[in-house]
Write a protein that holds these residues in place. Structure first.
Motif, PDB file in Angstrom:
ATOM      1  N   THR A 136     -32.651 -73.442 -75.539  1.00 28.41           N
ATOM      2  CA  THR A 136     -32.915 -74.633 -74.732  1.00 28.41           C
ATOM      3  C   THR A 136     -33.135 -75.847 -75.630  1.00 28.41           C
ATOM      4  O   THR A 136     -33.940 -75.807 -76.556  1.00 28.41           O
ATOM      5  N   GLY A 173     -24.430 -75.443 -73.373  1.00 27.95           N
ATOM      6  CA  GLY A 173     -24.840 -75.154 -72.008  1.00 27.95           C
ATOM      7  C   GLY A 173     -24.488 -76.287 -71.066  1.00 27.95           C
ATOM      8  O   GLY A 173     -24.560 -77.467 -71.437  1.00 27.95           O
ATOM      9  N   GLU A 180     -31.901 -79.746 -68.402  1.00 31.03           N
ATOM     10  CA  GLU A 180     -33.289 -79.718 -67.952  1.00 31.03           C
ATOM     11  C   GLU A 180     -33.977 -80.893 -68.630  1.00 31.03           C
ATOM     12  O   GLU A 180     -34.361 -80.814 -69.790  1.00 31.03           O
ATOM     13  N   ARG A 191     -29.118 -76.303 -71.302  1.00 31.47           N
ATOM     14  CA  ARG A 191     -29.352 -74.894 -71.036  1.00 31.47           C
ATOM     15  C   ARG A 191     -28.093 -74.296 -70.426  1.00 31.47           C
ATOM     16  O   ARG A 191     -27.196 -75.016 -69.983  1.00 31.47           O
ATOM     17  N   ARG A 234     -30.104 -72.646 -64.727  1.00 29.71           N
ATOM     18  CA  ARG A 234     -31.304 -73.338 -64.274  1.00 29.71           C
ATOM     19  C   ARG A 234     -32.498 -72.388 -64.165  1.00 29.71           C
ATOM     20  O   ARG A 234     -32.339 -71.186 -64.004  1.00 29.71           O
ATOM     21  N   ARG A 235     -33.683 -72.965 -64.245  1.00 28.02           N
ATOM     22  CA  ARG A 235     -34.913 -72.231 -63.969  1.00 28.02           C
ATOM     23  C   ARG A 235     -35.823 -73.123 -63.149  1.00 28.02           C
ATOM     24  O   ARG A 235     -35.686 -74.354 -63.162  1.00 28.02           O
ATOM     25  N   TYR A 263     -36.408 -67.764 -63.235  1.00 32.77           N
ATOM     26  CA  TYR A 263     -35.015 -68.175 -63.245  1.00 32.77           C
ATOM     27  C   TYR A 263     -34.496 -68.441 -61.834  1.00 32.77           C
ATOM     28  O   TYR A 263     -34.910 -67.779 -60.868  1.00 32.77           O
ATOM     29  N   ASN A 283     -32.771 -69.047 -74.603  1.00 34.80           N
ATOM     30  CA  ASN A 283     -31.900 -69.190 -73.444  1.00 34.80           C
ATOM     31  C   ASN A 283     -30.486 -68.713 -73.742  1.00 34.80           C
ATOM     32  O   ASN A 283     -29.812 -68.147 -72.865  1.00 34.80           O
TER      33      ASN A 283
END
Length: 208
Positions: free
Chosen positions: A26, A51, A55, A60, A63-64, A70, A105
């Motif tokens: 990340t 990614g 965020e 990333r 998504r989380r 997650y 990640n």
């Protein structure tokens, strides 16, 4: 899916050298592990995708909704998108070993791809992965060489979760090695050495 599904930094393989996929953590990007991948196996081809989820300003792969929580629908989307991307690169460079490694990640998206599509990789390095869901069985992982690295005091990837992933991998028949240090989420030298050993391509190493 095509080789252009992700923005990526790439280098073609030389001779019969393997193709290595490198997945950032990340906030990283396609440059984070690009040079490191070349150091691991000189002459290897390298594909280091960025990614496609942001965020804040941090890239990333899926998504989380909170730390360690997650968005499973988006993880499913990202897993299939990445699997198609990897398959397209494999088709472009057939008949050569394909290795992959990722951190945090990046390890999570790699693990998810491997769990769903174990045929894509010959060797896999998961550096500080966190797999908070219960994966389905993946018998296709039998015999695949897998490295998991972790920190006993990692606040992001708790040690019990690492042990659970280790158990699951062994149940699938993966040729697994676990390397852990007493620190946290940081990468340490012993992890890099273990990854280099995993990707070693000398004949005597293959026979070991």
């Amino acid at each position: 899916m095509t080789m252009l599904a992700y923005h990526a930094r790439t280098k073609p393989p030389e001779g019969a050298a393997p193709l290595i996929f490198a997945f950032h953590g990340t906030g990283g990007d396609e440059h984070q592990f690009f040079a490191f991948a070349q150091e691991l196996v000189p002459g290897a081809g390298v594909v280091s995708p960025r990614g496609d989820v942001s965020e804040g300003l941090a890239a990333r792969f899926f998504r989380r909704t909170a730390e360690g929580v997650y968005d499973m629908a988006d993880l499913a989307r990202a897993t299939e998108r990445m699997a198609g991307f990897i398959a397209a690169w494999k088709a472009e460079h057939p008949d050569r070993p394909v290795y992959g490694f990722g951190y945090s990640n990046g390890a999570n998206i790699l693990a998810s791809v491997v769990m769903r599509h174990p045929e894509l990789f010959d060797r896999v390095g998961l550096l500080h992965p966190l797999i908070p869901w219960e994966p389905d069985p993946a018998p296709g992982l039998a015999g695949t060489r897998v490295l998991i690295t972790a920190g006993h005091r990692d606040p992001i990837c708790p040690w019990p979760m690492t042990e659970r992933l280790e158990t699951w991998m062994r149940q699938q028949g993966a040729d697994l090695r676990l390397v852990a240090h007493e620190g946290g989420h940081e990468l340490r030298r012993e992890e890099a050495l273990a990854l280099a050993a995993l990707f070693e391509t000398r004949p005597d190493a293959e026979a070991a």
